[in-house]
Design a protein around this motif. Structure first.
Motif, PDB file in Angstrom:
ATOM      1  N   GLU A   1       0.816  -1.210   0.000  1.00 26.44           N
ATOM      2  CA  GLU A   1       0.000   0.000   0.000  1.00 26.44           C
ATOM      3  C   GLU A   1       0.852   1.262   0.000  1.00 26.44           C
ATOM      4  OE1 GLU A   1      -3.797   1.927   2.456  1.00 26.44           O
ATOM      5  OE2 GLU A   1      -2.889   0.047   3.099  1.00 26.44           O
ATOM      6  N   ALA A   2       2.020   1.221   0.642  1.00 27.01           N
ATOM      7  CA  ALA A   2       2.890   2.402   0.660  1.00 27.01           C
ATOM      8  C   ALA A   2       3.304   2.792  -0.750  1.00 27.01           C
ATOM      9  CB  ALA A   2       4.124   2.125   1.517  1.00 27.01           C
ATOM     10  N   TYR A   3       3.527   1.811  -1.612  1.00 20.38           N
ATOM     11  CA  TYR A   3       3.876   2.105  -3.004  1.00 20.38           C
ATOM     12  C   TYR A   3       2.694   2.737  -3.730  1.00 20.38           C
ATOM     13  CZ  TYR A   3       5.005   1.309  -7.924  1.00 20.38           C
ATOM     14  OH  TYR A   3       5.206   1.472  -9.281  1.00 20.38           O
ATOM     15  N   ALA A   4       1.494   2.220  -3.486  1.00 19.82           N
ATOM     16  CA  ALA A   4       0.294   2.779  -4.125  1.00 19.82           C
ATOM     17  C   ALA A   4       0.077   4.226  -3.689  1.00 19.82           C
ATOM     18  CB  ALA A   4      -0.920   1.928  -3.776  1.00 19.82           C
ATOM     19  N   ARG A   5       0.289   4.530  -2.412  1.00 24.86           N
ATOM     20  CA  ARG A   5       0.142   5.911  -1.944  1.00 24.86           C
ATOM     21  C   ARG A   5       1.168   6.819  -2.608  1.00 24.86           C
ATOM     22  NH1 ARG A   5      -0.307   3.667   3.343  1.00 24.86           N
ATOM     23  NH2 ARG A   5       1.852   4.333   3.691  1.00 24.86           N
ATOM     24  N   PHE A   6       2.390   6.323  -2.747  1.00 24.86           N
ATOM     25  CA  PHE A   6       3.450   7.129  -3.353  1.00 24.86           C
ATOM     26  C   PHE A   6       3.108   7.449  -4.803  1.00 24.86           C
ATOM     27  CE2 PHE A   6       7.462   7.784  -5.556  1.00 24.86           C
ATOM     28  CZ  PHE A   6       8.166   8.594  -4.687  1.00 24.86           C
ATOM     29  N   VAL A   7       2.682   6.437  -5.564  1.00 20.25           N
ATOM     30  CA  VAL A   7       2.338   6.647  -6.979  1.00 20.25           C
ATOM     31  C   VAL A   7       1.125   7.564  -7.096  1.00 20.25           C
ATOM     32  CG1 VAL A   7       1.547   5.519  -9.089  1.00 20.25           C
ATOM     33  CG2 VAL A   7       3.344   4.464  -7.707  1.00 20.25           C
ATOM     34  N   GLY A   8       0.110   7.345  -6.251  1.00 22.32           N
ATOM     35  CA  GLY A   8      -1.101   8.145  -6.325  1.00 22.32           C
ATOM     36  C   GLY A   8      -0.895   9.600  -5.992  1.00 22.32           C
ATOM     37  N   SER A   9       0.132   9.921  -5.214  1.00 25.24           N
ATOM     38  CA  SER A   9       0.376  11.306  -4.814  1.00 25.24           C
ATOM     39  C   SER A   9       1.521  11.950  -5.590  1.00 25.24           C
ATOM     40  CB  SER A   9       0.692  11.376  -3.314  1.00 25.24           C
ATOM     41  OG  SER A   9       1.854  10.605  -3.006  1.00 25.24           O
ATOM     42  N   SER A  10       2.111  11.221  -6.536  1.00 23.15           N
ATOM     43  CA  SER A  10       3.296  11.741  -7.234  1.00 23.15           C
ATOM     44  C   SER A  10       2.987  12.915  -8.145  1.00 23.15           C
ATOM     45  CB  SER A  10       3.961  10.620  -8.037  1.00 23.15           C
ATOM     46  OG  SER A  10       3.069  10.108  -9.007  1.00 23.15           O
ATOM     47  N   ASP A  11       1.744  13.002  -8.638  1.00 17.20           N
ATOM     48  CA  ASP A  11       1.398  14.119  -9.515  1.00 17.20           C
ATOM     49  C   ASP A  11       0.338  15.024  -8.904  1.00 17.20           C
ATOM     50  OD1 ASP A  11      -0.681  12.373  -9.605  1.00 17.20           O
ATOM     51  OD2 ASP A  11      -0.866  12.313 -11.786  1.00 17.20           O
ATOM     52  N   ALA A  12       0.196  14.982  -7.585  1.00 16.45           N
ATOM     53  CA  ALA A  12      -0.772  15.862  -6.919  1.00 16.45           C
ATOM     54  C   ALA A  12      -0.241  17.294  -6.949  1.00 16.45           C
ATOM     55  CB  ALA A  12      -1.009  15.402  -5.482  1.00 16.45           C
ATOM     56  N   PRO A  13      -0.975  18.232  -7.545  1.00 12.52           N
ATOM     57  CA  PRO A  13      -0.446  19.598  -7.696  1.00 12.52           C
ATOM     58  C   PRO A  13      -0.262  20.321  -6.371  1.00 12.52           C
ATOM     59  CG  PRO A  13      -2.755  19.494  -8.357  1.00 12.52           C
ATOM     60  CD  PRO A  13      -2.310  18.080  -8.142  1.00 12.52           C
ATOM     61  N   GLU A  14      -0.994  19.917  -5.334  1.00 17.51           N
ATOM     62  CA  GLU A  14      -0.893  20.627  -4.067  1.00 17.51           C
ATOM     63  C   GLU A  14       0.259  20.131  -3.200  1.00 17.51           C
ATOM     64  OE1 GLU A  14      -3.405  17.013  -3.340  1.00 17.51           O
ATOM     65  OE2 GLU A  14      -3.210  18.553  -4.888  1.00 17.51           O
ATOM     66  N   ARG A  15       0.985  19.077  -3.650  1.00 17.44           N
ATOM     67  CA  ARG A  15       2.057  18.517  -2.850  1.00 17.44           C
ATOM     68  C   ARG A  15       3.405  18.849  -3.471  1.00 17.44           C
ATOM     69  NH1 ARG A  15       0.910  15.302   1.150  1.00 17.44           N
ATOM     70  NH2 ARG A  15       3.108  14.706   1.182  1.00 17.44           N
ATOM     71  N   ARG A  16       4.378  19.122  -2.606  1.00 13.07           N
ATOM     72  CA  ARG A  16       5.739  19.350  -3.075  1.00 13.07           C
ATOM     73  C   ARG A  16       6.429  18.032  -3.381  1.00 13.07           C
ATOM     74  NH1 ARG A  16      10.897  21.543   0.354  1.00 13.07           N
ATOM     75  NH2 ARG A  16      12.331  21.800  -1.405  1.00 13.07           N
ATOM     76  N   GLU A  17       6.059  16.976  -2.689  1.00 14.96           N
ATOM     77  CA  GLU A  17       6.672  15.662  -2.882  1.00 14.96           C
ATOM     78  C   GLU A  17       5.641  14.583  -2.606  1.00 14.96           C
ATOM     79  OE1 GLU A  17       8.624  15.177   1.550  1.00 14.96           O
ATOM     80  OE2 GLU A  17       9.760  16.179  -0.024  1.00 14.96           O
ATOM     81  N   PRO A  18       5.826  13.376  -3.170  1.00 12.20           N
ATOM     82  CA  PRO A  18       4.869  12.287  -2.921  1.00 12.20           C
ATOM     83  C   PRO A  18       4.895  11.821  -1.474  1.00 12.20           C
ATOM     84  CG  PRO A  18       6.246  11.868  -4.857  1.00 12.20           C
ATOM     85  CD  PRO A  18       6.858  13.023  -4.136  1.00 12.20           C
ATOM     86  N   VAL A  19       3.874  11.061  -1.096  1.00 15.45           N
ATOM     87  CA  VAL A  19       3.779  10.517   0.257  1.00 15.45           C
ATOM     88  C   VAL A  19       4.698   9.309   0.373  1.00 15.45           C
ATOM     89  CG1 VAL A  19       2.242   9.504   1.979  1.00 15.45           C
ATOM     90  CG2 VAL A  19       1.408  11.318   0.468  1.00 15.45           C
ATOM     91  N   GLY A  20       5.656   9.364   1.266  1.00 13.41           N
ATOM     92  CA  GLY A  20       6.587   8.254   1.484  1.00 13.41           C
ATOM     93  C   GLY A  20       6.240   7.447   2.717  1.00 13.41           C
TER      94      GLY A  20
END
Length: 297
Positions: A246-265
């Motif tokens: 699931e940690a990988y899925a969260r990272f991929v899902g947040s990698s292109d979120a415009p409101e985030r500076r970096e993905p969720v690790g």
């Protein structure tokens, strides 16, 4: 007398400026991917870059970089690019690997669960020789009527991928991605030609009892019409299926979120990603074609 006062004040000014410019210590970034059947991975350690800085700076002098597996601690050493294991272990499917990094007074840890191995059992790439007229939009704006929309003729290509689901594994996630060498240059088109998905593996059931434990994904992509021949251009397409936690899925899902500076690790005490992954990919070459049907009106 005035000159003496100025000389006494000058060191105070310099000390004050140094104190103001002293930047806080940036957190550690840790990255490692444990693949079943492969050697223990290289662990990359860096310091995050500040807002006004460039790329993260690699940390080559960590006090300790270790991996713990089944109660045994495996020490890592710097090799000029990252940290490598001192033991020649092979990553075990289903294993839990704990990574610990100590550097400059900071401690960063993360745990990776290695999924079962994944292998594609069937892949079908079905190109169409008939064009489809589409409207391309790079962005959706509601504050103006000038959307920049443009028409184009594209050739749809359907993709069906199958693999065997991990028996008894209900926690794995799957990422399916299709990467053609020719693209139409519109992000909005992905809504109509889905070329990537991230979801729990149990959602990819085949739907037919006879298929047993098979998982199925159906999607596709579109290639632009060849401007010279009017047919489908020759191109390649890479189809990849990744099984992860699931940690990988969260990272991929947040990698292109415009409101985030970096993905969720998933690194505690730092940033980055340490996960177990199993993947399989196939590259297919499709020849050029000449159109045999007129484009739709």
């Amino acid at each position: 007398m005035c000159h003496r006062i100025l000389l006494l004040l000058l060191p105070l000014v310099l000390v004050g400026c140094d104190a103001l410019e002293e930047a806080p210590r940036q957190p550690l970034i840790v990255e490692a991917f444990f693949v079943p059947g492969e050697p223990l991975p290289m662990i990359r350690v860096a310091r995050a870059a500040g807002l006004a800085s460039g790329a993260p700076a690699a940390v080559a002098d960590a006090d300790a970089v270790d991996v713990t597996f089944e109660g045994r601690i495996i020490s890592y050493a710097w090799n000029g690019e990252g940290y490598v294991a001192s033991a020649g272990d092979t990553v075990r499917a289903g294993g839990m690997y704990r990574v610990s990094v100590r550097a400059g007074g900071d401690v960063a840890t993360a745990t990776a669960r290695v999924p079962p191995r994944l292998r594609l059992t069937d892949l079908r790439v079905i190109p169409s020789d008939t064009t489809v007229r589409v409207v391309l939009l790079d962005t959706l704006r509601f504050d103006t009527t000038a959307t920049g929309a443009r028409e184009a003729l594209v050739y749809p290509v359907l993709v069906d991928a199958e693999w065997k689901r991990a028996s008894g594994d209900t926690s794995s996630w799957i990422r399916v991605s299709v990467l053609p060498s020719r693209v139409i240059g519109s992000r909005i088109a992905s809504f109509f030609f889905p070329n990537e998905v991230v979801a729990r593996e149990r959602s990819f059931e085949s739907g037919t009892p006879a298929a047993g434990e098979l998982a199925v994904w159906s999607g596709g992509y579109a290639v632009p019409m060849d401007s010279v021949t009017g047919g489908r251009p020759a191109h390649r397409v890479k189809v990849s299926v990744v099984r992860g936690e699931e940690a990988y899925a969260r990272f991929v899902g947040s990698s292109d979120a415009p409101e985030r500076r970096e993905p969720v690790g998933n690194v505690t005490g730092g940033r980055g990603l340490v996960v177990g992954l199993s993947l399989d990919s196939v590259v297919v070459s499709l020849p050029a074609s000449v159109p045999n049907a007129a484009p739709p009106p």
